[in-house]
Design a protein around this motif. Structure first.
Motif, PDB file in Angstrom:
ATOM      1  N   TRP A 125       0.842  -1.187   0.000  1.00  0.00           N
ATOM      2  CA  TRP A 125       0.000   0.000   0.000  1.00  0.00           C
ATOM      3  C   TRP A 125       0.884   1.246   0.000  1.00  0.00           C
ATOM      4  O   TRP A 125       1.977   1.226   0.572  1.00  0.00           O
ATOM      5  CB  TRP A 125      -0.874  -0.004   1.257  1.00  0.00           C
ATOM      6  CG  TRP A 125      -2.001  -0.993   1.216  1.00  0.00           C
ATOM      7  CD1 TRP A 125      -2.311  -1.846   0.207  1.00  0.00           C
ATOM      8  CD2 TRP A 125      -2.964  -1.221   2.251  1.00  0.00           C
ATOM      9  NE1 TRP A 125      -3.421  -2.597   0.540  1.00  0.00           N
ATOM     10  CE2 TRP A 125      -3.843  -2.236   1.791  1.00  0.00           C
ATOM     11  CE3 TRP A 125      -3.190  -0.681   3.514  1.00  0.00           C
ATOM     12  CZ2 TRP A 125      -4.912  -2.711   2.554  1.00  0.00           C
ATOM     13  CZ3 TRP A 125      -4.251  -1.154   4.275  1.00  0.00           C
ATOM     14  CH2 TRP A 125      -5.104  -2.158   3.794  1.00  0.00           C
ATOM     15  N   LEU A 127       2.448   4.520   1.292  1.00  0.00           N
ATOM     16  CA  LEU A 127       2.643   4.978   2.673  1.00  0.00           C
ATOM     17  C   LEU A 127       3.549   6.199   2.658  1.00  0.00           C
ATOM     18  O   LEU A 127       4.254   6.444   1.680  1.00  0.00           O
ATOM     19  CB  LEU A 127       3.296   3.877   3.501  1.00  0.00           C
ATOM     20  CG  LEU A 127       2.386   2.754   3.970  1.00  0.00           C
ATOM     21  CD1 LEU A 127       3.191   1.650   4.616  1.00  0.00           C
ATOM     22  CD2 LEU A 127       1.360   3.300   4.961  1.00  0.00           C
ATOM     23  N   PRO A 128       3.564   6.979   3.747  1.00  0.00           N
ATOM     24  CA  PRO A 128       4.491   8.117   3.820  1.00  0.00           C
ATOM     25  C   PRO A 128       5.925   7.624   3.660  1.00  0.00           C
ATOM     26  O   PRO A 128       6.253   6.492   4.052  1.00  0.00           O
ATOM     27  CB  PRO A 128       4.263   8.666   5.236  1.00  0.00           C
ATOM     28  CG  PRO A 128       2.916   8.169   5.652  1.00  0.00           C
ATOM     29  CD  PRO A 128       2.718   6.867   4.952  1.00  0.00           C
ATOM     30  N   ASP A 130       9.897   7.178   4.416  1.00  0.00           N
ATOM     31  CA  ASP A 130      10.683   7.063   5.649  1.00  0.00           C
ATOM     32  C   ASP A 130      12.003   6.399   5.282  1.00  0.00           C
ATOM     33  O   ASP A 130      12.032   5.493   4.441  1.00  0.00           O
ATOM     34  CB  ASP A 130       9.941   6.224   6.683  1.00  0.00           C
ATOM     35  CG  ASP A 130      10.641   6.262   8.034  1.00  0.00           C
ATOM     36  OD1 ASP A 130      10.198   7.032   8.906  1.00  0.00           O
ATOM     37  OD2 ASP A 130      11.644   5.535   8.212  1.00  0.00           O
ATOM     38  N   MET A 133      12.081   2.645   5.062  1.00  0.00           N
ATOM     39  CA  MET A 133      11.110   1.993   4.165  1.00  0.00           C
ATOM     40  C   MET A 133      11.648   1.972   2.731  1.00  0.00           C
ATOM     41  O   MET A 133      11.957   3.029   2.177  1.00  0.00           O
ATOM     42  CB  MET A 133       9.818   2.820   4.233  1.00  0.00           C
ATOM     43  CG  MET A 133       8.815   2.511   3.170  1.00  0.00           C
ATOM     44  SD  MET A 133       7.975   0.964   3.507  1.00  0.00           S
ATOM     45  CE  MET A 133       6.796   1.581   4.722  1.00  0.00           C
TER      46      MET A 133
ATOM     47  N   TRP D 103       4.008   6.741  13.001  1.00  0.00           N
ATOM     48  CA  TRP D 103       4.136   5.328  12.656  1.00  0.00           C
ATOM     49  C   TRP D 103       3.602   4.433  13.774  1.00  0.00           C
ATOM     50  O   TRP D 103       2.976   3.404  13.526  1.00  0.00           O
ATOM     51  CB  TRP D 103       5.592   4.994  12.340  1.00  0.00           C
ATOM     52  CG  TRP D 103       6.030   5.532  11.016  1.00  0.00           C
ATOM     53  CD1 TRP D 103       6.771   6.661  10.783  1.00  0.00           C
ATOM     54  CD2 TRP D 103       5.723   4.990   9.717  1.00  0.00           C
ATOM     55  NE1 TRP D 103       6.954   6.842   9.429  1.00  0.00           N
ATOM     56  CE2 TRP D 103       6.327   5.839   8.749  1.00  0.00           C
ATOM     57  CE3 TRP D 103       5.004   3.875   9.282  1.00  0.00           C
ATOM     58  CZ2 TRP D 103       6.231   5.601   7.372  1.00  0.00           C
ATOM     59  CZ3 TRP D 103       4.902   3.638   7.916  1.00  0.00           C
ATOM     60  CH2 TRP D 103       5.514   4.488   6.979  1.00  0.00           C
ATOM     61  N   LEU D 106      -0.112   4.586  13.641  1.00  0.00           N
ATOM     62  CA  LEU D 106      -0.577   3.834  12.479  1.00  0.00           C
ATOM     63  C   LEU D 106      -0.593   2.332  12.773  1.00  0.00           C
ATOM     64  O   LEU D 106      -1.522   1.616  12.392  1.00  0.00           O
ATOM     65  CB  LEU D 106       0.336   4.115  11.282  1.00  0.00           C
ATOM     66  CG  LEU D 106       0.019   3.328  10.014  1.00  0.00           C
ATOM     67  CD1 LEU D 106      -1.392   3.627   9.516  1.00  0.00           C
ATOM     68  CD2 LEU D 106       1.034   3.641   8.907  1.00  0.00           C
ATOM     69  N   TRP D 125      -3.532  10.185   9.606  1.00  0.00           N
ATOM     70  CA  TRP D 125      -3.008  10.007   8.265  1.00  0.00           C
ATOM     71  C   TRP D 125      -4.092   9.429   7.355  1.00  0.00           C
ATOM     72  O   TRP D 125      -4.938   8.643   7.805  1.00  0.00           O
ATOM     73  CB  TRP D 125      -1.831   9.026   8.299  1.00  0.00           C
ATOM     74  CG  TRP D 125      -0.584   9.598   8.891  1.00  0.00           C
ATOM     75  CD1 TRP D 125      -0.400  10.853   9.370  1.00  0.00           C
ATOM     76  CD2 TRP D 125       0.670   8.906   9.056  1.00  0.00           C
ATOM     77  NE1 TRP D 125       0.890  11.001   9.830  1.00  0.00           N
ATOM     78  CE2 TRP D 125       1.573   9.831   9.649  1.00  0.00           C
ATOM     79  CE3 TRP D 125       1.123   7.627   8.772  1.00  0.00           C
ATOM     80  CZ2 TRP D 125       2.882   9.492   9.953  1.00  0.00           C
ATOM     81  CZ3 TRP D 125       2.434   7.294   9.074  1.00  0.00           C
ATOM     82  CH2 TRP D 125       3.311   8.224   9.655  1.00  0.00           C
ATOM     83  N   PRO D 128      -6.763   3.657   3.654  1.00  0.00           N
ATOM     84  CA  PRO D 128      -7.855   3.046   2.896  1.00  0.00           C
ATOM     85  C   PRO D 128      -9.129   3.025   3.738  1.00  0.00           C
ATOM     86  O   PRO D 128      -9.068   2.938   4.968  1.00  0.00           O
ATOM     87  CB  PRO D 128      -7.352   1.616   2.647  1.00  0.00           C
ATOM     88  CG  PRO D 128      -5.868   1.666   2.823  1.00  0.00           C
ATOM     89  CD  PRO D 128      -5.599   2.758   3.810  1.00  0.00           C
TER      90      PRO D 128
END
Lengths: 154, 154, 154, 154
Positions: A125, A127-128, A130, A133, D103, D106, D125, D128
């Protein structure tokens, strides 16, 4: 040699299953211990791939029944922790590779980023961004990213 | 093939260390996965014995630092659970073998009896009798008792 | 004010139940938070006693179903940890009082001694001596021992 | 009466802190037990709000040191579980309210959705859509949504 977690949904499409199996083969060929949730879908596919290549696969099961594990797992830990085992899995790994997207996978990815465990996200998905990541688009790229991350760890 | 836990103190005397190493060899020769706390003393001795015989050894570490594991462990799970990992160990095993006595070992033995996991106690502290508790006096007797218990499980 | 754990079997005799209820009253009158397993027997009796005296009672349930808690608990934590919640309970408490004996209670007492949490054992199973273990014969003596231990902590 | 979790970052801006404090007041006025991570930022603000309104606040601390809790918490559980306590928090709650985004937050939101615990996300944030996820823009809307969710539960 590292402990590499592979996370992904139990309800996966064929592409995700193929990716997971290839990932398992590649990780086992590199001598890594593969850590997963031990059940079906992506978990079974990565276990099968790793077992085919002679690797050690750890299944951290959510329940207390060892027989729920897929047949490709070497070591089963029936944690009985339910969804808390997701965080145990993240904690047990030097790197986490996610395959596809789901709410369960998202919780593991977010937890990994939060706790500084690098994540390689294979078609996950959005995601922001980072630094921990690493979004990738193929199994080959995922394995090369794991290679680089594990080297950095040494 | 079964998952056999071996528990015992990190501060152990020579006889306990020798027993643990022999136990590890015997369990690995039977193809069992050895599950232990992954640290020193009895834990390191059983790991060394099992590794010498080519077995798979799982170390469920109390802390989050993988490097705390003894060098004979195949799979390290840095649980970060502290003493809660004792209960996770008991839950992960088909049989638990205790070597010697200590408060930590006692907590694991009591928990195993409480949750119906059979215990083979090799020269442990005196405890009330229980059908799940098998007191033995030698490594050979311990291994034969594990054999019988694992057969019963099948 | 302290967090005081009270542990004991769900199958308890009348004397144990009476003791637990009196303990709960005494602990709540001193302003302590009572932490217990949240179910029946000794757990329900100590909860009832504490609630009668206006105290706060925390029930750390083994399962995930909040409705399994006895009706006297103020805060229910359906941990879903099974027997691992015993170790969580010990960890959550400044002092643990055990009422009577059972394998489950023994595992908690051993874990408390192991981790340095003082134990007040009201008519429990005979155990090796330890500076952290205080065997007592009455509720009054148990409460006075808790008073002394909590003072020492300050 | 319900157990309502409030999650959010320890590094929060003033608006998030004000929102969390108002949330705490509103939840306590409704008689709900507020469950949070027990530390600073959003956790301290919601605790302060709830305490001001006479509510019971549970702090599930990641570490084992009770003194790390903010001073507004009624019951402290020094879980020693690290980030696994996030999942314990989600499991302990009938509804989870998230304030802001991070994070860690989340991971808790994803886990709640995954396990069917309804989430009220106050300015979080983008994520979906999911039937279990309720995005809101004000404290008042958050409290009304909690009211509706708790009623549905009865």
């Amino acid at each position: 040699m590292a402990h590499v977690g592979v996370v992904g949904p139990s309800s996966a499409d064929q592409r995700e299953l193929d990716d997971a199996e290839s990932l398992g083969q590649g990780l086992a060929q590199r001598g890594h211990v593969v850590v997963c949730g031990g059940l079906g879908g992506v978990m079974a596919a990565v276990s099968r791939g790793a077992a085919q290549s002679g690797g050690v696969v750890v299944g951290l099961l959510p329940g207390t029944d060892r027989s729920a594990a897929n047949p490709h797992v070497t070591v089963t830990i029936p944690t009985g922790l339910g969804e808390l085992r997701n965080a145990l899995l993240v904690r047990s790994c030097d790197v986490v590779v996610s395959v596809g997207g789901s709410w369960g996978t998202l919780s593991e990815v977010a937890l990994a980023v939060r706790t500084g465990v690098p994540v390689v996200a294979l078609r996950g998905w959005p995601l922001p961004g980072d630094p921990a990541m690493h979004a990738v688009d193929s199994v080959g790229e995922a394995l090369r990213t794991v290679d680089a991350l594990v080297r950095t760890d040494d």
